[in-house]
Write an enzyme that holds these catalytic residues in place. Structure first.
Site, PDB file in Angstrom:
ATOM      1  N   CYS A  17       0.876  -1.174   0.000  1.00 41.34           N
ATOM      2  CA  CYS A  17       0.000   0.000   0.000  1.00 41.34           C
ATOM      3  C   CYS A  17       0.910   1.220   0.000  1.00 41.34           C
ATOM      4  O   CYS A  17       2.092   1.120  -0.319  1.00 41.34           O
ATOM      5  CB  CYS A  17      -0.981  -0.021   1.174  1.00 41.34           C
ATOM      6  SG  CYS A  17      -0.272   0.194   2.817  1.00 41.34           S
ATOM      7  N   ASN A  20       2.424   1.515   4.290  1.00 40.57           N
ATOM      8  CA  ASN A  20       2.691   0.243   4.960  1.00 40.57           C
ATOM      9  C   ASN A  20       2.365   0.301   6.452  1.00 40.57           C
ATOM     10  O   ASN A  20       3.058  -0.288   7.267  1.00 40.57           O
ATOM     11  CB  ASN A  20       4.144  -0.204   4.723  1.00 40.57           C
ATOM     12  CG  ASN A  20       4.426  -1.631   5.148  1.00 40.57           C
ATOM     13  OD1 ASN A  20       5.506  -1.926   5.651  1.00 40.57           O
ATOM     14  ND2 ASN A  20       3.492  -2.539   4.946  1.00 40.57           N
ATOM     15  N   CYS A  22      -1.421   0.529   7.308  1.00 44.98           N
ATOM     16  CA  CYS A  22      -2.837   0.134   7.440  1.00 44.98           C
ATOM     17  C   CYS A  22      -3.148  -1.105   6.603  1.00 44.98           C
ATOM     18  O   CYS A  22      -3.266  -2.206   7.128  1.00 44.98           O
ATOM     19  CB  CYS A  22      -3.771   1.267   7.027  1.00 44.98           C
ATOM     20  SG  CYS A  22      -3.730   2.720   8.094  1.00 44.98           S
ATOM     21  N   ARG A  23      -3.285  -0.917   5.306  1.00 47.20           N
ATOM     22  CA  ARG A  23      -3.783  -1.982   4.438  1.00 47.20           C
ATOM     23  C   ARG A  23      -2.801  -3.134   4.248  1.00 47.20           C
ATOM     24  O   ARG A  23      -3.171  -4.297   4.419  1.00 47.20           O
ATOM     25  CB  ARG A  23      -4.180  -1.397   3.075  1.00 47.20           C
ATOM     26  CG  ARG A  23      -5.330  -0.410   3.180  1.00 47.20           C
ATOM     27  CD  ARG A  23      -5.578   0.295   1.874  1.00 47.20           C
ATOM     28  NE  ARG A  23      -4.495   1.241   1.608  1.00 47.20           N
ATOM     29  CZ  ARG A  23      -4.361   1.928   0.488  1.00 47.20           C
ATOM     30  NH1 ARG A  23      -5.231   1.764  -0.494  1.00 47.20           N
ATOM     31  NH2 ARG A  23      -3.370   2.781   0.325  1.00 47.20           N
ATOM     32  N   SER A  24      -1.562  -2.827   3.863  1.00 44.46           N
ATOM     33  CA  SER A  24      -0.644  -3.939   3.557  1.00 44.46           C
ATOM     34  C   SER A  24      -0.220  -4.726   4.793  1.00 44.46           C
ATOM     35  O   SER A  24      -0.139  -5.959   4.708  1.00 44.46           O
ATOM     36  CB  SER A  24       0.560  -3.469   2.731  1.00 44.46           C
ATOM     37  OG  SER A  24       1.268  -2.434   3.356  1.00 44.46           O
ATOM     38  N   ASP A 132      -8.197   3.215   1.362  1.00 44.07           N
ATOM     39  CA  ASP A 132      -7.314   3.624   2.456  1.00 44.07           C
ATOM     40  C   ASP A 132      -8.176   4.106   3.621  1.00 44.07           C
ATOM     41  O   ASP A 132      -8.883   5.104   3.503  1.00 44.07           O
ATOM     42  CB  ASP A 132      -6.387   4.736   1.991  1.00 44.07           C
ATOM     43  CG  ASP A 132      -5.298   5.069   3.004  1.00 44.07           C
ATOM     44  OD1 ASP A 132      -5.405   4.642   4.179  1.00 44.07           O
ATOM     45  OD2 ASP A 132      -4.339   5.754   2.621  1.00 44.07           O
TER      46      ASP A 132
END
Length: 162
Positions: A17, A20, A22-24, A132
């Site tokens: 993301c 690095n 939140c999402r990934s 996001d």
């Protein structure tokens, strides 16, 4: 479903993301958990296309939402994608189109086939990008987990059919 002709023998997965945090890292934690449950031996990591948060732990809201579902975020720290990642990972999965484009720009041409949108593996949602959640409320983190869980299941299904 995803065309994996050039992705046979997935031995390692990198989730990407922007920052690095939140999402990934959520994808890393979820996929690690699900792969372990299914006995799939695969190297898993995450990174960001920007280096603003290098060395930081995942966002507390991501951890809280993920841990409530049984995912482990211990030992995860933000890092930036490096060009060697394209040699070291079988597949590089972007959370959204912007990060997909950034990865294509960063990677050597011979590795472009490894770069995919993570939600190409999803089966239950119409979204094509993991949104996001950083500037939103807690509901955004729950949606992110829903999408990641679904795409993780789809990726594992693909890996088991390769």
């Amino acid at each position: 479903m995803v065309d994996n002709k050039k992705l046979n023998n997935i031995k390692s997965v990198l989730f990407v993301c922007m920052g690095n945090i939140c999402r990934s890292p959520s994808a890393e934690a979820v996929f690690r958990h699900k792969a372990k449950e299914q006995g799939v031996d695969v190297e898993i990591d995450s990174a960001g296309t920007i280096g603003y948060h290098v060395g930081h732990k995942p966002d507390a809201r991501s951890q809280k939402a993920g841990e409530a579902r049984g995912y482990d975020f211990s030992g995860l720290f933000a890092r930036k994608v490096v060009v060697e990642d394209f040699d070291n990972y079988s597949v590089v999965l972007a959370m959204d189109n912007e990060n997909f484009s950034n990865l294509i720009e960063l990677s050597p041409t011979e590795h472009h086939h490894k770069i995919k949108l993570f939600l190409e593996y999803g089966e239950s949602f119409s979204e094509t990008e993991v949104p996001d959640p950083y500037y939103g409320g807690s509901g955004g983190f729950e949606l992110v987990l829903d999408l990641i869980e679904d795409a993780s299941d789809g990726l594992l299904k693909e890996m088991n059919h390769l």
